[in-house]
Scaffold this motif. Structure first.
Motif, PDB file in Angstrom:
ATOM      1  N   ALA A   1      -1.706  -3.899   2.469  1.00  0.00           N
ATOM      2  CA  ALA A   1      -1.040  -3.710   3.762  1.00  0.00           C
ATOM      3  C   ALA A   1      -0.198  -4.964   3.957  1.00  0.00           C
ATOM      4  O   ALA A   1      -0.681  -5.977   4.464  1.00  0.00           O
TER       5      ALA A   1
ATOM      6  N   THR B   1      -4.971  -7.498   3.313  1.00  0.00           N
ATOM      7  CA  THR B   1      -4.017  -7.743   4.396  1.00  0.00           C
ATOM      8  C   THR B   1      -3.692  -9.236   4.449  1.00  0.00           C
ATOM      9  O   THR B   1      -4.419 -10.060   3.875  1.00  0.00           O
TER      10      THR B   1
ATOM     11  N   LEU C   1       2.384  -5.780   5.775  1.00  0.00           N
ATOM     12  CA  LEU C   1       2.982  -6.105   7.075  1.00  0.00           C
ATOM     13  C   LEU C   1       4.408  -6.630   6.916  1.00  0.00           C
ATOM     14  O   LEU C   1       4.911  -7.368   7.763  1.00  0.00           O
TER      15      LEU C   1
ATOM     16  N   GLU D   1      -0.955  -0.161  14.422  1.00  0.00           N
ATOM     17  CA  GLU D   1      -0.008  -0.892  13.575  1.00  0.00           C
ATOM     18  C   GLU D   1       0.639  -2.033  14.352  1.00  0.00           C
ATOM     19  O   GLU D   1       0.829  -3.133  13.818  1.00  0.00           O
TER      20      GLU D   1
ATOM     21  N   TYR E   1       2.393  -0.106   8.155  1.00  0.00           N
ATOM     22  CA  TYR E   1       1.696  -1.331   7.743  1.00  0.00           C
ATOM     23  C   TYR E   1       2.317  -1.955   6.481  1.00  0.00           C
ATOM     24  O   TYR E   1       1.755  -2.889   5.920  1.00  0.00           O
TER      25      TYR E   1
ATOM     26  N   TRP F   1      -1.830  -4.853  14.517  1.00  0.00           N
ATOM     27  CA  TRP F   1      -1.871  -5.606  13.263  1.00  0.00           C
ATOM     28  C   TRP F   1      -0.659  -6.523  13.122  1.00  0.00           C
ATOM     29  O   TRP F   1      -0.794  -7.690  12.703  1.00  0.00           O
TER      30      TRP F   1
END
Length: 406
Positions: free
Chosen positions: A17, A66, A19, A345, A27, A348
């Motif tokens: 993920a 992540t 980002l 999302e 994500y 995050w």
């Protein structure tokens, strides 16, 4: 394909993920990927199928990865606690009565001034470890419970000590303009003279903080007083941020934006003009749902307007003894979704890339991409939504800080 060096480390067979906002997938999700880490940096993100043989590779067996979490607004260092005061409030004692008895922020100031650096470090370490166990790799820590030169310096030195002793990056912030101390009661402007002419320049010269914060509120400092602090900070080349529009609409967010501030925090009473000013200057909106919950507030921040104007929204714990005693960024993410209407999302993004921007680290932190620091978390989870959906469960498998398991 990135040219590999003998000492590179490949974290392979992962579900990333990222980002990364340049990716169209939610994500920034990428399956069957690998991260190539050199020293403390990510130098490449490559598909598993393109990896050559390499002696230093770690098979993550398809686990979710992540960026490391970033808590961009905390008051982690303080003496004592206010649990008894909270109980009194729930039993019907007014805040004014508690303040008259020496409660409120001044109770924490008195306890912090009376605490040794060793005591403050030990207390803060307990809180910090709880956040680290959830995957936090970068944290902002404010002063503001000292309210004189010696005690503010003590708090900031404890923040630096925490960074030296733990695998975490600390962004220290000077919040000397948090409240008027009892010795200056009735004369806030004289106290701000001390802040602007002694506390701020002295501690900045010693390299003890990165930014200046002000509590701009009807129970704190006015916009004129806040502007005075910001002018003094700007003259020294210090970035600014602020607690604004939490309890009333004073125009503090627009003021921060006029000074090209890093972030406007709380912002429950933010109006359209404030949103537009933030959008124009790139000021980050830091949402603090823990305080909203704990104080049983009803005025929600204007999330839809922030979305429409493209203002980045960060999420943080606001960990503090009076209004948000929650050392859990997963809980803050959940609250931001349930109370403020963020999507998972967005939550995050709020604890990764947008939180990084709120700390002036947007080019180096908060994404899994080449050129970013190798701070990332390996989870025993299928999808990032799990950590938001169920904050009491922590599926952290490995925490990697600067390319090393911690």
């Amino acid at each position: 394909m990135q040219q590999l060096l003998p000492d590179d480390v490949i974290w392979r067979n992962a579900r990333l993920a990222t980002l990364d906002p340049s990716r169209s997938e939610p994500y920034g999700m990428l399956d069957n990927q690998a991260l190539i880490v050199r020293d403390s940096m990510i130098v490449a993100r490559v598909p598993e199928s393109e990896l050559p043989a390499h002696p230093h590779s770690i098979d993550l067996q398809g686990r979710l990865v992540t960026p490391g979490l970033i808590d961009c607004h905390t008051h982690l260092i303080f003496g004592g606690n206010r649990a008894a005061e909270w109980e009194q409030r729930l039993n019907g004692v007014s805040y004014q009565a508690l303040s008259a008895q020496g409660g409120g922020i001044n109770a924490t100031v008195a306890a912090t001034r009376a605490s040794s650096p060793e005591t403050l470090t030990a207390l803060a370490e307990q809180r910090l470890r709880r956040l680290m166990r959830e995957g936090v790799t970068t944290i902002e820590i404010k002063s503001g419970y000292g309210l004189n030169l010696d005690a503010e310096e003590k708090m900031l030195r404890v923040a630096h000590q925490l960074a030296r002793q733990h695998a975490i990056e600390v962004s220290p912030t000077l919040l000397a303009a948090h409240a008027v101390p009892v010795e200056f009661r009735g004369d806030p402007d004289r106290y701000l003279t001390l802040v602007c002419e002694q506390i701020m320049p002295s501690l900045w010269q010693q390299g003890l903080f990165e930014a200046v914060d002000v509590f701009c509120e009807n129970v704190g400092f006015s916009t004129a007083q806040t502007e005075r602090v910001f002018q003094a900070a700007t003259a020294l080349g210090i970035p600014v941020k602020g607690h604004v529009e939490q309890l009333s609409r004073l125009g503090g967010a627009a003021l921060i934006s006029r000074f090209k501030g890093l972030s406007a925090d709380h912002i429950e009473y933010l109006d359209d003009a404030g949103v537009a000013a933030m959008a124009q200057q790139g000021t980050v909106a830091v949402l603090l749902p823990g305080a909203f919950y704990f104080l049983q507030e009803r005025q929600r921040p204007p999330v839809e307007q922030l979305r429409k104007q493209g203002v980045p929204m960060a999420v943080a714990t606001d960990y503090n003894p009076g209004t948000s005693p929650f050392a859990s960024l997963h809980l803050a993410m959940n609250m931001a979704c349930v109370q403020f209407g963020l999507t998972p999302e967005e939550a995050w993004a709020g604890v990764t890339r947008h939180a990084a921007h709120a700390l002036g680290r947007g080019a180096t932190h908060g994404q899994l991409a080449a050129g970013f620091v190798a701070d990332f978390i390996v989870w025993d989870a299928e999808h990032p939504v799990e950590m938001v959906y169920e904050p009491g469960r922590n599926p952290l498998y490995q925490r990697i800080f600067r390319g090393k398991v911690t």
